[in-house]
Motif scaffolding. Structure first.
Motif, PDB file in Angstrom:
ATOM      1  N   TRP A   1       0.823  -1.204   0.000  1.00 30.88           N
ATOM      2  CA  TRP A   1       0.000   0.000   0.000  1.00 30.88           C
ATOM      3  C   TRP A   1       0.856   1.252   0.000  1.00 30.88           C
ATOM      4  N   GLY A   2       0.408   2.233  -0.760  1.00 33.94           N
ATOM      5  CA  GLY A   2       1.023   3.553  -0.750  1.00 33.94           C
ATOM      6  C   GLY A   2      -0.074   4.584  -0.557  1.00 33.94           C
ATOM      7  N   LEU A   3       0.309   5.845  -0.529  1.00 26.28           N
ATOM      8  CA  LEU A   3      -0.656   6.943  -0.448  1.00 26.28           C
ATOM      9  C   LEU A   3      -0.662   7.672  -1.782  1.00 26.28           C
ATOM     10  N   TYR A   4      -1.867   7.953  -2.285  1.00 28.71           N
ATOM     11  CA  TYR A   4      -1.994   8.517  -3.624  1.00 28.71           C
ATOM     12  C   TYR A   4      -2.984   9.674  -3.636  1.00 28.71           C
ATOM     13  N   GLN A   5      -2.597  10.746  -4.336  1.00 28.81           N
ATOM     14  CA  GLN A   5      -3.480  11.876  -4.631  1.00 28.81           C
ATOM     15  C   GLN A   5      -2.836  12.636  -5.782  1.00 28.81           C
ATOM     16  N   ASP A   6      -3.314  12.427  -6.974  1.00 28.20           N
ATOM     17  CA  ASP A   6      -2.708  13.040  -8.163  1.00 28.20           C
ATOM     18  C   ASP A   6      -1.218  12.718  -8.256  1.00 28.20           C
ATOM     19  N   GLY A   7      -0.823  11.570  -7.774  1.00 31.05           N
ATOM     20  CA  GLY A   7       0.565  11.127  -7.728  1.00 31.05           C
ATOM     21  C   GLY A   7       0.830  10.485  -6.378  1.00 31.05           C
ATOM     22  N   TRP A   8       1.867   9.676  -6.329  1.00 35.00           N
ATOM     23  CA  TRP A   8       2.201   8.959  -5.096  1.00 35.00           C
ATOM     24  C   TRP A   8       2.870   9.898  -4.099  1.00 35.00           C
ATOM     25  N   ALA A   9       2.572   9.675  -2.837  1.00 37.45           N
ATOM     26  CA  ALA A   9       3.208  10.432  -1.757  1.00 37.45           C
ATOM     27  C   ALA A   9       4.704  10.109  -1.726  1.00 37.45           C
TER      28      ALA A   9
ATOM     29  N   THR B   1      17.383  12.881   0.365  1.00 39.96           N
ATOM     30  CA  THR B   1      17.110  11.820  -0.611  1.00 39.96           C
ATOM     31  C   THR B   1      15.616  11.526  -0.631  1.00 39.96           C
ATOM     32  N   LEU B   2      15.054  11.426  -1.833  1.00 42.34           N
ATOM     33  CA  LEU B   2      13.629  11.109  -1.957  1.00 42.34           C
ATOM     34  C   LEU B   2      13.357   9.674  -1.519  1.00 42.34           C
ATOM     35  N   VAL B   3      12.179   9.493  -0.906  1.00 41.11           N
ATOM     36  CA  VAL B   3      11.752   8.193  -0.391  1.00 41.11           C
ATOM     37  C   VAL B   3      10.318   7.947  -0.839  1.00 41.11           C
ATOM     38  N   PHE B   4      10.042   6.708  -1.282  1.00 38.05           N
ATOM     39  CA  PHE B   4       8.684   6.278  -1.625  1.00 38.05           C
ATOM     40  C   PHE B   4       8.157   5.447  -0.446  1.00 38.05           C
ATOM     41  N   PRO B   5       7.275   6.029   0.395  1.00 37.98           N
ATOM     42  CA  PRO B   5       6.761   5.294   1.556  1.00 37.98           C
ATOM     43  C   PRO B   5       5.762   4.213   1.142  1.00 37.98           C
ATOM     44  N   MET B   6       5.835   3.076   1.855  1.00 40.20           N
ATOM     45  CA  MET B   6       4.903   1.974   1.587  1.00 40.20           C
ATOM     46  C   MET B   6       4.585   1.247   2.884  1.00 40.20           C
ATOM     47  N   TRP B   7       3.413   0.604   2.877  1.00 39.26           N
ATOM     48  CA  TRP B   7       2.894  -0.050   4.071  1.00 39.26           C
ATOM     49  C   TRP B   7       2.354  -1.431   3.723  1.00 39.26           C
ATOM     50  N   PRO B   8       2.195  -2.304   4.746  1.00 40.51           N
ATOM     51  CA  PRO B   8       1.699  -3.652   4.495  1.00 40.51           C
ATOM     52  C   PRO B   8       0.178  -3.764   4.418  1.00 40.51           C
ATOM     53  N   ALA B   9      -0.550  -2.704   4.772  1.00 38.48           N
ATOM     54  CA  ALA B   9      -2.019  -2.749   4.737  1.00 38.48           C
ATOM     55  C   ALA B   9      -2.557  -1.322   4.698  1.00 38.48           C
ATOM     56  N   SER B  10      -3.777  -1.188   4.235  1.00 39.22           N
ATOM     57  CA  SER B  10      -4.369   0.144   4.081  1.00 39.22           C
ATOM     58  C   SER B  10      -4.502   0.894   5.403  1.00 39.22           C
TER      59      SER B  10
ATOM     60  N   SER C   1      -3.215   4.657   5.949  1.00 38.64           N
ATOM     61  CA  SER C   1      -4.199   5.700   6.270  1.00 38.64           C
ATOM     62  C   SER C   1      -3.830   6.491   7.520  1.00 38.64           C
ATOM     63  N   LEU C   2      -3.169   5.843   8.475  1.00 42.21           N
ATOM     64  CA  LEU C   2      -2.724   6.557   9.674  1.00 42.21           C
ATOM     65  C   LEU C   2      -1.784   7.703   9.332  1.00 42.21           C
ATOM     66  N   CYS C   3      -1.077   7.584   8.220  1.00 41.93           N
ATOM     67  CA  CYS C   3      -0.096   8.608   7.839  1.00 41.93           C
ATOM     68  C   CYS C   3      -0.661   9.640   6.871  1.00 41.93           C
ATOM     69  N   ALA C   4      -1.927   9.515   6.534  1.00 42.69           N
ATOM     70  CA  ALA C   4      -2.551  10.465   5.602  1.00 42.69           C
ATOM     71  C   ALA C   4      -2.944  11.736   6.359  1.00 42.69           C
ATOM     72  N   GLU C   5      -1.934  12.415   6.875  1.00 43.05           N
ATOM     73  CA  GLU C   5      -2.135  13.665   7.603  1.00 43.05           C
ATOM     74  C   GLU C   5      -0.954  14.579   7.332  1.00 43.05           C
ATOM     75  N   PHE C   6      -1.032  15.787   7.810  1.00 45.03           N
ATOM     76  CA  PHE C   6      -0.006  16.800   7.613  1.00 45.03           C
ATOM     77  C   PHE C   6       0.295  16.950   6.119  1.00 45.03           C
ATOM     78  N   GLU C   7       1.536  16.681   5.676  1.00 45.63           N
ATOM     79  CA  GLU C   7       1.859  16.902   4.268  1.00 45.63           C
ATOM     80  C   GLU C   7       1.148  15.923   3.339  1.00 45.63           C
ATOM     81  N   TRP C   8       0.616  14.822   3.879  1.00 44.06           N
ATOM     82  CA  TRP C   8      -0.107  13.847   3.064  1.00 44.06           C
ATOM     83  C   TRP C   8      -1.611  13.907   3.326  1.00 44.06           C
ATOM     84  N   ASP C   9      -2.079  14.993   3.915  1.00 48.77           N
ATOM     85  CA  ASP C   9      -3.514  15.156   4.152  1.00 48.77           C
ATOM     86  C   ASP C   9      -4.241  15.145   2.814  1.00 48.77           C
TER      87      ASP C   9
END
Length: 135
Positions: free
Chosen positions: A42-50, A58-67, A71-79
């Motif tokens: 799972w990743g976070l997406y809104q008009d492109g990946w978070a 260094t750029l990082v592509f965050p990923m998780w094992p489940a939605s 979703s817990l991280c869909a806040e602040f800059e990823w709101d």
């Protein structure tokens, strides 16, 4: 603890909170096992990946094992971002090679209070393939 973790506990998410509060290396191990078992990431997406950045930029592509964890991280800059799944095969065959080509690190299991683990692409593929052989 963030408000979202506290809310998860109040809503009966004790397991969710227990996993989120594990140290980074233990969350990484959980990620490997869960992703190999579920065959999805799972990743976070809104008009492109978070994307995130390490302390050195260094750029990082965050990923998780489940939605739920994403979703817990869909806040602040990823709101406003939503959890979106992609297959383990897409991760190994497409995304990770592209990240390596673009010099972007995989970011495994960020939490609201921790940046997670940033293994090399080679390490992450190796760990996933080792776990797949065990299952």
């Amino acid at each position: 603890m963030s408000e979202r973790i506290i809310s998860a506990i109040k809503l009966g998410g004790q397991q969710l909170a227990a996993v989120v509060t594990l140290p980074g290396p233990e969350r990484y191990e959980y990620f490997i096992k869960r992703v190999a078992d579920a065959r999805e990431v799972w990743g976070l997406y809104q008009d492109g990946w978070a994307l995130a950045k390490t302390d050195d930029g260094t750029l990082v592509f965050p990923m998780w094992p489940a939605s739920d964890y994403a979703s817990l991280c869909a806040e602040f800059e990823w709101d406003g971002y939503d959890a979106q799944a992609f297959s383990l095969e897409e991760l190994i065959d497409e995304l990770l090679p592209q990240l390596e080509e673009d010099s972007v690190l995989p970011g495994v299991f960020y939490t609201p209070g921790d940046k997670g683990i940033t293994p090399s692409v080679v390490q992450l593929i190796g760990d996933l393939e080792d776990e797949l052989r065990r299952t």
